[in-house]
Write a protein that holds these residues in place. Structure first.
Motif, PDB file in Angstrom:
ATOM      1  N   LEU A  51       0.735  -1.301  -0.007  1.00  0.00           N
ATOM      2  CA  LEU A  51       0.065   0.116   0.002  1.00  0.00           C
ATOM      3  C   LEU A  51       0.894   1.293  -0.019  1.00  0.00           C
ATOM      4  O   LEU A  51       0.347   2.309   0.160  1.00  0.00           O
ATOM      5  CB  LEU A  51      -0.864   0.172   1.156  1.00  0.00           C
ATOM      6  CG  LEU A  51      -1.904  -1.079   1.125  1.00  0.00           C
ATOM      7  CD1 LEU A  51      -2.890  -0.889   2.504  1.00  0.00           C
ATOM      8  CD2 LEU A  51      -2.726  -1.196  -0.022  1.00  0.00           C
ATOM      9  N   ILE A  82      -2.761   2.014  -7.438  1.00  0.00           N
ATOM     10  CA  ILE A  82      -3.799   2.272  -6.395  1.00  0.00           C
ATOM     11  C   ILE A  82      -4.567   3.581  -7.411  1.00  0.00           C
ATOM     12  O   ILE A  82      -3.978   4.381  -7.527  1.00  0.00           O
ATOM     13  CB  ILE A  82      -3.500   2.758  -5.122  1.00  0.00           C
ATOM     14  CG1 ILE A  82      -3.042   1.401  -4.445  1.00  0.00           C
ATOM     15  CG2 ILE A  82      -4.515   3.192  -4.329  1.00  0.00           C
ATOM     16  CD1 ILE A  82      -2.123   1.702  -3.195  1.00  0.00           C
ATOM     17  N   SER A  98       0.750   7.958   1.654  1.00  0.00           N
ATOM     18  CA  SER A  98       1.374   6.822   2.293  1.00  0.00           C
ATOM     19  C   SER A  98       2.196   6.965   3.174  1.00  0.00           C
ATOM     20  O   SER A  98       2.696   7.954   3.336  1.00  0.00           O
ATOM     21  CB  SER A  98       2.395   6.181   1.154  1.00  0.00           C
ATOM     22  OG  SER A  98       1.682   5.745  -0.151  1.00  0.00           O
ATOM     23  N   ILE A 150      -7.671  -0.822  -5.803  1.00  0.00           N
ATOM     24  CA  ILE A 150      -6.474  -1.760  -5.955  1.00  0.00           C
ATOM     25  C   ILE A 150      -6.743  -2.415  -7.417  1.00  0.00           C
ATOM     26  O   ILE A 150      -7.394  -3.291  -7.522  1.00  0.00           O
ATOM     27  CB  ILE A 150      -6.136  -2.922  -4.928  1.00  0.00           C
ATOM     28  CG1 ILE A 150      -6.446  -2.398  -3.609  1.00  0.00           C
ATOM     29  CG2 ILE A 150      -4.813  -3.528  -5.222  1.00  0.00           C
ATOM     30  CD1 ILE A 150      -5.596  -1.328  -3.231  1.00  0.00           C
TER      31      ILE A 150
END
Length: 225
Positions: free
Chosen positions: A24, A30, A39, A67
């Motif tokens: 992630l 994404i 992030s 995703i």
């Protein structure tokens, strides 16, 4: 492990492929759908902050980090979620956070299961009964399901804001089960997912009004025939 093996047996023709841990911290895979992304590293672990865009006021909308490289019909989604209430959020903000799945390419169809951590320890029992929630976009928002099928698509579960909550969602055809905090029994069972279940779709990290949401340790296990 015993539960996992039993699930595979019950699924019959479906076989597991190897589990995929989804990073992630790489925004390249994404897509921000009506949200802002950032992030971060917390407790030495990568996580993703997700905030709903201003101006998207209607609940039960496509508001998630999508995703893009996960193709999913049946299987298991595991992750940890953390939600806080944004400063200046309306009183109705409950820390809405969860997972959308079977998202189509143009974000016009998906299923979603989310939680309301603020409700988990509310002194009002009725609000406690609204701690978990299922809805299906576009035709079955939470408000419609609550009105037409009271108590069927939401439930009580012990939870609170400002803490990491492990979630696991097991999905097979029209059935989905939500497990929280490593519990052996599901907190919510949905036996009639509303949208089509025979087309692969993406997974989304979902937030709604007033939520400062964080996600980490996303693991997806896909079942294929």
């Amino acid at each position: 492990m015993f539960r996992y093996v039993c699930i595979i047996c019950l699924l019959g023709l479906f076989q597991p492929v190897s589990a995929q841990f989804v990073p992630l911290d790489k925004k390249a895979h994404i897509e921000a759908v009506n949200v802002h992304l950032r992030s971060l590293t917390t407790d030495g672990k990568q996580c993703l902050e997700v905030l709903k865009n201003e101006g998207v006021y209607q609940p039960s909308q496509p508001t998630y980090a999508k995703i893009k490289d996960v193709s999913f019909i049946n299987g298991t989604i595991e992750l940890e979620v953390y939600s806080s209430i944004l400063q200046g959020a309306p009183e109705a903000a409950r820390g809405f956070i969860g997972v959308a799945f079977r998202i189509n390419n143009d974000n016009t169809s998906f299923e979603c299961i989310y939680i309301r951590p603020r409700n988990g320890r509310d002194p009002d029992q009725l609000r406690r009964n609204h701690s978990t929630q299922y809805f299906a976009y576009p035709d079955h928002p939470f408000s419609k399901l609550r009105k037409e099928y009271p108590g069927t698509y939401e439930s009580y579960a012990d939870m609170e804001l400002n803490t990491w909550i492990p979630m696991r969602i097991e999905i097979h055809d029209r059935t989905a089960r939500l497990y929280l905090n490593g519990d052996e029994q599901p907190s919510l069972i949905v036996n009639d997912l509303k949208n089509a279940f025979d087309t692969k779709g993406s997974i989304g990290l979902f937030v709604d009004n007033g939520t400062q949401g964080y996600f980490r340790n996303l693991k997806v296990t896909v079942l294929e025939d």
